[in-house]
Write a protein that holds these residues in place. Structure first.
Motif, mmCIF file in Angstrom:
data_model
loop_
_atom_site.group_PDB
_atom_site.id
_atom_site.type_symbol
_atom_site.label_atom_id
_atom_site.label_comp_id
_atom_site.label_asym_id
_atom_site.label_seq_id
_atom_site.Cartn_x
_atom_site.Cartn_y
_atom_site.Cartn_z
ATOM 1 N N GLY A 125 0.741 -1.332 -0.053
ATOM 2 C CA GLY A 125 0.037 0.164 -0.020
ATOM 3 C C GLY A 125 0.994 1.197 0.035
ATOM 4 O O GLY A 125 0.662 2.183 -0.574
ATOM 5 N N ALA A 126 1.791 1.223 0.674
ATOM 6 C CA ALA A 126 2.858 2.331 0.764
ATOM 7 C C ALA A 126 3.423 2.668 -0.572
ATOM 8 O O ALA A 126 3.425 3.793 -1.075
ATOM 9 N N ILE A 127 4.068 1.504 -1.318
ATOM 10 C CA ILE A 127 4.536 1.669 -2.513
ATOM 11 C C ILE A 127 3.555 2.193 -3.571
ATOM 12 O O ILE A 127 3.892 2.965 -4.406
ATOM 13 N N VAL A 128 2.237 1.694 -3.373
ATOM 14 C CA VAL A 128 1.360 2.275 -4.575
ATOM 15 C C VAL A 128 0.912 3.555 -4.221
ATOM 16 O O VAL A 128 0.774 4.464 -5.307
ATOM 17 N N SER A 129 0.717 4.008 -2.930
ATOM 18 C CA SER A 129 0.382 5.495 -2.554
ATOM 19 C C SER A 129 1.506 6.342 -3.085
ATOM 20 O O SER A 129 1.383 7.338 -3.367
ATOM 21 N N LEU A 273 -4.232 5.742 -7.409
ATOM 22 C CA LEU A 273 -3.360 5.122 -6.834
ATOM 23 C C LEU A 273 -3.081 5.438 -5.307
ATOM 24 O O LEU A 273 -3.006 4.485 -4.628
ATOM 25 N N ILE A 274 -3.374 6.591 -4.968
ATOM 26 C CA ILE A 274 -3.401 6.897 -3.724
ATOM 27 C C ILE A 274 -4.484 6.369 -2.882
ATOM 28 O O ILE A 274 -4.355 5.776 -1.714
ATOM 29 N N THR A 275 -5.519 6.227 -3.321
ATOM 30 C CA THR A 275 -6.751 5.506 -2.746
ATOM 31 C C THR A 275 -6.478 4.195 -2.657
ATOM 32 O O THR A 275 -6.841 3.611 -1.735
ATOM 33 N N ALA A 276 -6.003 3.532 -3.779
ATOM 34 C CA ALA A 276 -5.724 2.185 -3.572
ATOM 35 C C ALA A 276 -4.852 1.896 -2.574
ATOM 36 O O ALA A 276 -4.669 0.928 -1.926
ATOM 37 N N GLY A 277 -3.610 2.548 -2.668
ATOM 38 C CA GLY A 277 -2.724 2.284 -1.600
ATOM 39 C C GLY A 277 -3.218 2.582 -0.113
ATOM 40 O O GLY A 277 -2.900 1.705 0.598
ATOM 41 N N GLY A 279 -6.225 2.056 0.665
ATOM 42 C CA GLY A 279 -7.073 1.011 0.991
ATOM 43 C C GLY A 279 -6.376 -0.314 1.410
ATOM 44 O O GLY A 279 -6.742 -1.075 2.228
ATOM 45 N N LEU A 280 -5.273 -0.525 0.616
ATOM 46 C CA LEU A 280 -4.478 -1.675 0.941
ATOM 47 C C LEU A 280 -3.790 -1.752 2.486
ATOM 48 O O LEU A 280 -3.795 -2.765 3.096
ATOM 49 N N ALA A 281 -3.306 -0.639 2.932
ATOM 50 C CA ALA A 281 -2.844 -0.418 4.175
ATOM 51 C C ALA A 281 -4.062 -0.642 5.174
ATOM 52 O O ALA A 281 -3.783 -1.162 6.329
ATOM 53 N N ALA A 282 -5.405 -0.315 4.653
ATOM 54 C CA ALA A 282 -6.224 -0.367 5.637
ATOM 55 C C ALA A 282 -6.892 -1.802 5.920
ATOM 56 O O ALA A 282 -7.049 -2.191 6.866
ATOM 57 N N LEU A 283 -6.575 -2.623 4.641
ATOM 58 C CA LEU A 283 -6.781 -4.059 4.838
ATOM 59 C C LEU A 283 -5.596 -4.599 5.769
ATOM 60 O O LEU A 283 -5.964 -5.568 6.353
ATOM 61 N N GLY A 284 -4.482 -4.239 5.579
ATOM 62 C CA GLY A 284 -3.382 -4.716 6.368
ATOM 63 C C GLY A 284 -3.657 -4.608 7.884
ATOM 64 O O GLY A 284 -3.233 -5.324 8.618
ATOM 65 N N SER A 285 -4.243 -3.274 8.154
ATOM 66 C CA SER A 285 -4.365 -3.065 9.773
ATOM 67 C C SER A 285 -5.897 -3.848 10.255
ATOM 68 O O SER A 285 -6.134 -3.648 11.440
ATOM 69 N N ARG A 286 -6.504 -4.437 9.421
ATOM 70 C CA ARG A 286 -7.844 -4.909 9.616
ATOM 71 C C ARG A 286 -7.553 -6.174 10.946
ATOM 72 O O ARG A 286 -6.653 -6.731 10.417
ATOM 73 N N LYS A 287 -8.321 -6.413 11.879
ATOM 74 C CA LYS A 287 -7.900 -7.460 12.709
ATOM 75 C C LYS A 287 -8.492 -8.636 11.885
ATOM 76 O O LYS A 287 -9.410 -8.539 11.351
#
Length: 288
Positions: A125-129, A273-277, A279-287
Motif C-alpha cells: 500500500g505504501a509503495i502504490v500510494s 493510486l493513492i486511494t488504492a494504496g 485501501g491496501l494499508a487499511a486491509l493490512g491493519s484490519r483485525k
C-alpha cells in the motif's frame, strides 16, 4: 481514547497539511524562515491558551523527559529547516518528492516498534500510494543533475527527520500533547534566529498575506501538529503513514479550486493510486 478515534484525529492533520501549499502561495513574498517563525508563533500561542485553560501545564512540563524535548523541537524545527534548504539547493518538484518519502518511511519504520507488526499489505500500500504522490510532486520536474546533489541529500535527511520524529514519538505516549505547544514556540524562536542570520525581513502587505500567515499558524503549522501527536501516539501509525500520501493530492486539489493549477489525467491517475494504496494499508491493519 480508542485507537480508531486517535487515528481519525491524526487524519485531521493530513487534511490541514493539504492547505499548506495554498496558504504558502498566499503568504508570498515572506522568506521561508520568517514565515516559519511567524506561523509557529501563532500555533504555539493558540496551544498555550488552550493548555493554560486546562490547567496543570507547568506541572506537566516538569515531568517531560529531556529526550522528548530533543525529539519534539528537533523534529519540528529540523524538518522545516531541512525542507526549506533543500528547496533552495534543488528543483522544488524533485526535492519535494524526495522529502515526501517520510510517509513510506513511517510505514516501514513502524514495523520496528514493539507493539506493531509490518505486514505485506502495508508495504504494498505504501509503495502504490508513493507512486501516486510521485505523479503529483514530480510532474514537470527537471532531469537529474549532479549540481543538485546537496539539495537532494538535505531532502533525504528531511524525510528521515519527520519519519523518525513520528515513529519515535510512539515511545513517549505518556507525554501529553500539550507539550507540543512548547515545541512550536521553540521552533518559532529557532526559525526567528535563522531568519536573522540568513534572510532579510519582509513586512507583510495586504489582507491576503496576513490571512495566509494566520491560516498557516492556525492550521498546517499549528493545529495539525497537535492532531498528529495524538494520532502517532495512540492511533494506527501504519495507516496514518500511508494515508499521509493524500496530502499532496488534496493540496493539488485546493490549488486547482483556487485557480493555481489545472486538473489533468495525471491527477486522476494519482488519485486512484493513492486511494488504492490507502485501501491496501487499511486491509493490512484490519483485525483478523
Amino acid at each position: 481514547m480508542s485507537k480508531s478515534l486517535a487515528t481519525t484525529i491524526g487524519f485531521g492533520a493530513v487534511l490541514l497539511w493539504s492547505l499548506l501549499a495554498l496558504l504558502t502561495v498566499g503568504s508570498d513574498p515572506i522568506p521561508p524562515f520568517q514565515l516559519s517563525a511567524m506561523a509557529f508563533l501563532i500555533g504555539g500561542l493558540v496551544g498555550l491558551g488552550f493548555s493554560l485553560k486546562r490547567g496543570h501545564l507547568f506541572r506537566i512540563l516538569r515531568s517531560v523527559p529531556v529526550l522528548a524535548w530533543v525529539l519534539g523541537i528537533g523534529g519540528l524545527f529540523g524538518y522545516h529547516a531541512l525542507y526549506f534548504s533543500a528547496l533552495r539547493l534543488a528543483p522544488a518538484a524533485e526535492a519535494g518528492l524526495i522529502a515526501y518519502l517520510w510517509p513510506l518511511l513511517i510505514v516501514l519504520f513502524s514495523g520496528l516498534l514493539p507493539d506493531e507488526k509490518l505486514k505485506p499489505l502495508h508495504v504494498l500500500g505504501a509503495i502504490v500510494s508513493f507512486a501516486g504522490a510521485a505523479l503529483i510532486v514530480a510532474r514537470g520536474g527537471a532531469g537529474f543533475q549532479w549540481a543538485y546533489v546537496p539539495g537532494y541529500l538535505l531532502a533525504v535527511l528531511c524525510a528521515l527527520t519527520w519519519s523518525g520524529y513520528s515513529v519515535v514519538s510512539r515511545r513517549f505516549r505518556a507525554v501529553p500533547t500539550e507539550v507540543v505547544t512548547f515545541f512550536c514556540l521553540a521552533t518559532a524562536i529557532l526559525s526567528g534566529l535563522a531568519h536573522l542570520m540568513f534572510e532579510q525581513t519582509v513586512l507583510p502587505s495586504g489582507a491576503i498575506t496576513w490571512l495566509s500567515i494566520a491560516g498557516l499558524g492556525l492550521g498546517p503549522v499549528g493545529l495539525a501538529f497537535y492532531l498528529w501527536d495524538v494520532g502517532v501516539k495512540q492511533g494506527d501509525i501504519q495507516l496514518l503513514g500511508t494515508a499521509s500520501y493524500a496530502a499532496p493530492l488534496l493540496s493539488t486539489c485546493t490549488l486547482i479550486v483556487a485557480g493555481y493549477a489545472q486538473a489533468t489525467a495525471v491527477l486522476l491517475l494519482a488519485a486512484g493510486l493513492i486511494t488504492a494504496g490507502a485501501g491496501l494499508a487499511a486491509l493490512g491493519s484490519r483485525k483478523s
